[in-house]
Design a protein around this motif. Structure first.
Motif, mmCIF file in Angstrom:
data_model
loop_
_atom_site.group_PDB
_atom_site.id
_atom_site.type_symbol
_atom_site.label_atom_id
_atom_site.label_comp_id
_atom_site.label_asym_id
_atom_site.label_seq_id
_atom_site.Cartn_x
_atom_site.Cartn_y
_atom_site.Cartn_z
ATOM 1 N N THR A 1 3.250 -5.918 -0.686
ATOM 2 C CA THR A 1 2.155 -5.092 -0.185
ATOM 3 C C THR A 1 1.299 -4.633 -1.362
ATOM 4 O O THR A 1 1.761 -3.854 -2.208
ATOM 5 N N PRO A 2 0.062 -5.167 -1.504
ATOM 6 C CA PRO A 2 -0.793 -4.776 -2.639
ATOM 7 C C PRO A 2 -1.203 -3.312 -2.532
ATOM 8 O O PRO A 2 -1.448 -2.787 -1.450
ATOM 9 N N HIS A 3 -1.299 -2.648 -3.698
ATOM 10 C CA HIS A 3 -1.747 -1.259 -3.728
ATOM 11 C C HIS A 3 -2.784 -1.033 -4.819
ATOM 12 O O HIS A 3 -3.109 0.111 -5.113
ATOM 13 N N ASN B 1 0.426 -1.297 -8.578
ATOM 14 C CA ASN B 1 0.003 -2.658 -8.274
ATOM 15 C C ASN B 1 0.416 -3.104 -6.879
ATOM 16 O O ASN B 1 -0.399 -3.613 -6.112
ATOM 17 N N SER B 2 1.708 -2.922 -6.542
ATOM 18 C CA SER B 2 2.186 -3.420 -5.254
ATOM 19 C C SER B 2 3.559 -2.845 -4.954
ATOM 20 O O SER B 2 4.173 -2.184 -5.792
#
Length: 439
Positions: free
Chosen positions: A266-268, A251-252
């Motif tokens: 930091t979004p992932h 998710n982040s």
């Protein structure tokens, strides 16, 4: 003349006794207001012009019967719809035969149509908006003529509410060991691959309940000591829906500063992502429905990194399953709130309070109702606690303001006056009889 005075006194005493008897009879009536007799002296016409010293009184007359609109004692009941007014104002009632009336009797129930009614079936007035399509009701933002109507409690429940916002308030332990993500990729079934996990219930567009699980893995310790404050620790955040490994999403990544606060998010997420605007909030598609995934905003600004254990403080989301009305509550400001079986509460209406300039100008019509007259002035409508209006005590009723002790004392006094006037008439009758016998 004495005979006329005696008759006038009998009439006045009789009227006063009637008023006192009515007060005593209604002493236990909810919302009943005490009445008092106002007397005036009565004089015959002047015998010779307007010379007041030779005018002869002919007793007293009842000038008015005045009600005392003072506050009565408040008693607790077991009915949540019972209401007592603490202070100024009246409940406004829509009569079944047309028109409106005022009352201080706050004993209310719900009829088969859902309207809040008195024991006689007359409907309580207030402020409420009604959706013309769904029939859903709600309390208006402001009271106005357009929203003034008989108050109704809807028979239907509340629909599903999709989860669109979530907030994580928890602590991630600053004492935790780091985990090498490359050597030990996250596996929800293996606790050695993550540092901490927790979950929250969420709801899709149909109100179906899902479990959204969060897995936190500490990746690094000191990141950058050159910043002020220095950046410490990075944690990867993963999400899993309904414990399905196929929904595992990176998710982040959270970055913490030296004060244990979230410094960067930091979004992932692999799905469509809205970049964070303040370093702590982002949006991602969370696949709660295979056809129409739900987009939710996840707030992480309340996550901290302090020493001790990793533990949740509060996990909040705004979704809910469908629910039916489980109960009602009324605030001191007259707001009627419905509580539903899914835990949601909703304001469905506001009770109206009405005032007039001259309470004693109101005309009683029985059943503890008063109606407007030219002497009372027009109705001034408003909400409880607004302006000069009193406030509402829910689950309570206002008793009659009759003081039984005082009324019984007054009854004894008026009875004595009645007997005195009756004796005066009897004496006059004896004198007249003696005069007739002399002839």
């Amino acid at each position: 003349m004495a005979f006329q005075q005696g008759l006038s006194g009998l009439s006045s005493s009789s009227k006063a006794l009637d008023v006192i008897s009515n007060n005593v009879a209604n002493a236990s009536t909810v919302g009943f207001k005490n009445s008092g007799t106002v007397f005036a002296d009565a004089y015959a016409s002047s015998l010779t012009g307007a010379v007041s010293k030779i005018q002869i009184g002919i007793g007293s007359a009842v000038q008015a019967v005045r009600q005392a609109f003072t506050q009565g004692n408040v008693t607790t009941t077991s009915n949540p719809l019972d209401m007592a007014i603490n202070g100024n104002g009246f409940f406004e009632i829509e009569l079944q035969n047309g028109g409106y009336a005022l009352t201080r009797n706050g004993q209310f129930d719900i009829n088969k149509q859902g309207y809040i009614i008195t024991a006689l079936g007359d409907r309580l007035m207030g402020y409420q908006t009604v959706d013309p399509v769904s029939g859903d009701v709600a309390a208006p933002a402001t009271s106005s003529v357009d929203s003034f109507r008989p108050l109704i409690v809807p028979a239907s429940g509340i629909g599903a509410v999709q989860t669109t916002e979530m907030s994580l308030n928890l602590n991630l332990s600053a004492d935790a060991e780091t985990i090498d993500g490359a050597a030990m990729p996250l596996d929800p079934s293996d606790p050695l691959t993550y540092t901490y996990s927790t979950g929250i219930k969420i709801f899709d567009t149909l109100g179906k309940e899902h479990t959204l699980s969060f897995y936190f893995a500490r990746r690094t310790d000191v990141v950058d000591t050159t910043t002020a404050p220095p950046s410490y620790s990075e944690w990867d955040v993963y999400t899993v829906v309904d414990n399905d490994p196929g929904t595992l999403t990176h998710n982040s990544t959270l970055g913490f500063d030296g004060l244990g606060r979230v410094a960067e998010v930091t979004p992932h997420a692999t799905a469509a992502v809205t970049p964070p605007t303040n370093g702590s909030v982002f949006s991602a598609l969370l696949g709660t429905d295979a056809v129409n995934p739900s987009e939710a905003t996840l707030a992480m600004n309340s996550i901290t990194q302090f020493g001790g254990e990793s533990k949740p403080r509060e996990l909040v989301q705004n979704g809910a399953a469908p629910g039916e009305i489980a109960g009602l509550a009324i605030s001191r400001n007259g707001v009627i709130q419905a509580r539903y079986t899914n835990g949601v509460s909703k304001d469905i209406g506001i009770v109206n309070l009405t005032t007039v300039r001259n309470n004693n100008g109101l005309s009683p019509i029985g059943n503890n109702y008063w109606v407007e007259t030219p002497e009372s002035g027009g109705f001034a409508r408003g909400t409880p606690g607004n302006g000069m209006n009193g406030v509402i005590s829910a689950g309570q009723v206002e008793e009659s303001n009759v003081d039984l002790t005082q009324e019984l004392v007054q009854m004894i006094i008026q009875q004595r006056n009645y007997q005195a006037n009756a004796q005066s008439i009897r004496t006059q009758d004896q004198i007249l009889q003696t005069l007739v016998n002399l002839r």
